[in-house]
Design a protein around this motif. Structure first.
Motif, short mmCIF file in Angstrom:
data_model
loop_
_atom_site.label_atom_id
_atom_site.label_comp_id
_atom_site.label_asym_id
_atom_site.label_seq_id
_atom_site.Cartn_x
_atom_site.Cartn_y
_atom_site.Cartn_z
N ALA A 170 -24.37 17.40 -2.55
CA ALA A 170 -25.29 18.53 -2.42
C ALA A 170 -25.53 18.86 -0.95
CB ALA A 170 -26.62 18.21 -3.10
N GLU A 171 -25.65 17.85 -0.11
CA GLU A 171 -25.86 18.09 1.32
C GLU A 171 -24.63 18.73 1.95
OE1 GLU A 171 -27.88 18.17 4.98
OE2 GLU A 171 -28.63 17.77 2.96
N ARG A 172 -23.46 18.26 1.58
CA ARG A 172 -22.23 18.86 2.11
C ARG A 172 -22.11 20.31 1.68
NH1 ARG A 172 -17.48 14.24 1.50
NH2 ARG A 172 -18.65 12.51 2.41
N ALA A 173 -22.42 20.56 0.40
CA ALA A 173 -22.36 21.94 -0.10
C ALA A 173 -23.36 22.81 0.64
CB ALA A 173 -22.63 21.96 -1.60
N TYR A 174 -24.56 22.29 0.83
CA TYR A 174 -25.60 23.04 1.53
C TYR A 174 -25.14 23.42 2.93
CZ TYR A 174 -29.53 23.43 4.72
OH TYR A 174 -30.36 23.84 5.72
N LEU A 205 -17.76 29.33 -5.11
CA LEU A 205 -18.21 28.30 -4.18
C LEU A 205 -17.77 26.91 -4.66
CD1 LEU A 205 -21.80 29.60 -3.35
CD2 LEU A 205 -19.83 29.54 -1.81
N MET A 206 -17.89 26.66 -5.95
CA MET A 206 -17.45 25.37 -6.49
C MET A 206 -15.97 25.14 -6.20
SD MET A 206 -19.39 25.70 -10.16
CE MET A 206 -18.19 24.63 -10.99
N GLN A 207 -15.17 26.18 -6.39
CA GLN A 207 -13.74 26.04 -6.19
C GLN A 207 -13.40 25.84 -4.72
OE1 GLN A 207 -11.47 29.37 -7.64
NE2 GLN A 207 -9.51 28.34 -7.39
N SER A 208 -14.01 26.63 -3.84
CA SER A 208 -13.67 26.54 -2.41
C SER A 208 -14.17 25.26 -1.77
CB SER A 208 -14.23 27.76 -1.66
OG SER A 208 -15.65 27.75 -1.67
N LEU A 209 -15.29 24.72 -2.29
CA LEU A 209 -15.86 23.51 -1.71
C LEU A 209 -15.39 22.24 -2.42
CD1 LEU A 209 -19.56 24.71 -1.24
CD2 LEU A 209 -17.77 24.55 0.50
N GLY A 210 -14.80 22.41 -3.59
CA GLY A 210 -14.33 21.25 -4.33
C GLY A 210 -15.44 20.38 -4.87
N VAL A 211 -16.54 21.00 -5.27
CA VAL A 211 -17.67 20.26 -5.84
C VAL A 211 -18.07 20.89 -7.17
CG1 VAL A 211 -18.52 19.56 -3.56
CG2 VAL A 211 -19.40 21.66 -4.62
N GLU A 227 -28.11 22.97 -6.22
CA GLU A 227 -29.10 22.32 -5.36
C GLU A 227 -29.08 22.93 -3.96
OE1 GLU A 227 -28.80 18.09 -5.31
OE2 GLU A 227 -28.81 17.92 -7.49
N ALA A 228 -27.87 23.20 -3.47
CA ALA A 228 -27.73 23.82 -2.15
C ALA A 228 -28.35 25.21 -2.14
CB ALA A 228 -26.25 23.90 -1.76
N LEU A 229 -28.11 25.98 -3.17
CA LEU A 229 -28.62 27.35 -3.23
C LEU A 229 -30.14 27.39 -3.29
CD1 LEU A 229 -26.01 29.05 -5.60
CD2 LEU A 229 -26.12 29.12 -3.09
N LYS A 230 -30.75 26.39 -3.94
CA LYS A 230 -32.21 26.33 -3.96
C LYS A 230 -32.76 26.19 -2.54
CE LYS A 230 -32.76 24.29 -8.57
NZ LYS A 230 -33.15 23.06 -9.31
N ARG A 231 -32.15 25.33 -1.75
CA ARG A 231 -32.59 25.14 -0.36
C ARG A 231 -32.36 26.41 0.46
NH1 ARG A 231 -30.01 19.71 1.95
NH2 ARG A 231 -31.18 20.39 3.79
N LEU A 232 -31.25 27.05 0.24
CA LEU A 232 -30.92 28.24 1.02
C LEU A 232 -31.84 29.41 0.69
CD1 LEU A 232 -27.07 27.81 0.80
CD2 LEU A 232 -28.45 27.65 2.89
N GLN A 233 -32.33 29.45 -0.54
CA GLN A 233 -33.29 30.49 -0.89
C GLN A 233 -34.60 30.25 -0.15
OE1 GLN A 233 -33.71 31.18 -5.08
NE2 GLN A 233 -35.24 32.78 -4.82
N TYR A 234 -35.04 29.00 -0.08
CA TYR A 234 -36.26 28.65 0.66
C TYR A 234 -36.12 29.01 2.13
CZ TYR A 234 -39.55 25.65 3.14
OH TYR A 234 -40.50 25.17 4.00
#
Length: 221
Positions: free
Chosen positions: A16-20, A43-49, A56-63
């Motif tokens: 999640a941290e790497r994705a963020y 995003l899942m495909q490009s990041l391989g997660v 979880e990353a998107l929740k932080r980015l919205q904040y």
């Protein structure tokens, strides 16, 4: 895709941290443009997660005001609003000098070594032709290294978020800015002051840098 900043403990970072961090830097550098839809599957495909780390990353980015969600429409990269510049600068003019001073007081040997490495890279900017994206990545690296050297996680977190928002504005107007390499090179005396343990001088240089950034953007508008 080139990343902006890496963590020395990168191997220990959660998915999640790497994705963020990866999505954050794409948004900051406008690789995901303002107003673009956020596609979880891409995003899942490009990041391989998987989907959970991305969500979880998107929740932080919205904040952090880098993405926004509209009911029944979806999630989008936030617009870059130039009227936000004054508000962002108001915060940075107070906290950037504080961070620079605290970094000068608290930087460890490892911090100073990392800053010295960045200083050497800054001094080579004039000699090497670098494109705007490379210069902005270097600018982000310098700021994040200074914030980390404060060893105050609350101050670091606040300034990283505001510097990210400021960088998005910079990216939007980069084609109109003069002497971009000169703006990035301004960090050299600031880093020298921090490495030398001179908090007052570091604070003054940090304030001048933030004020100069806002001036340059307003002249470019």
């Amino acid at each position: 895709m080139q990343q902006v900043a890496t963590d020395p403990r990168g191997d220990e970072l959660s998915l999640a941290e790497r994705a963020y961090r990866a999505i954050r830097d794409r948004l900051v550098m406008l690789e995901i443009r303002p107003g673009d839809p956020i596609n979880e599957d891409q995003l899942m495909q490009s990041l391989g997660v998987g989907r959970t780390p991305v969500r979880e990353a998107l929740k932080r980015l919205q904040y952090e005001r880098l993405i926004t969600t509209y009911p029944r429409r979806g999630t989008f990269a936030t617009d870059v609003n130039i009227t936000d510049l004054a508000h962002i600068s108001e915060v940075r003019q107070e906290l950037e000098p504080l961070a620079a001073a605290q970094a000068a007081r608290r930087a460890t040997a490892a911090d100073r070594e990392a800053l010295a490495t960045l200083l050497a890279e800054l001094k080579s900017v004039a000699e090497a032709e670098r494109d705007a994206a490379e210069l902005m990545r270097l600018d982000l690296q310098v700021h994040r290294a200074i914030y980390a050297a404060t060893h105050n996680p609350y101050l670091e977190d606040t300034l990283v978020r505001h510097d990210n928002l400021a960088t998005r504005i910079w990216c939007l107007f980069v084609d109109r800015l003069d002497d971009m390499s000169g703006h990035v090179e301004e960090h050299s005396p600031l880093i020298e002051a921090i490495v030398a343990g001179e908090p007052d001088r570091a604070a003054l240089l940090a304030r001048d840098h933030v004020e100069g950034f806002e001036r340059a953007i307003r002249e470019a508008i």
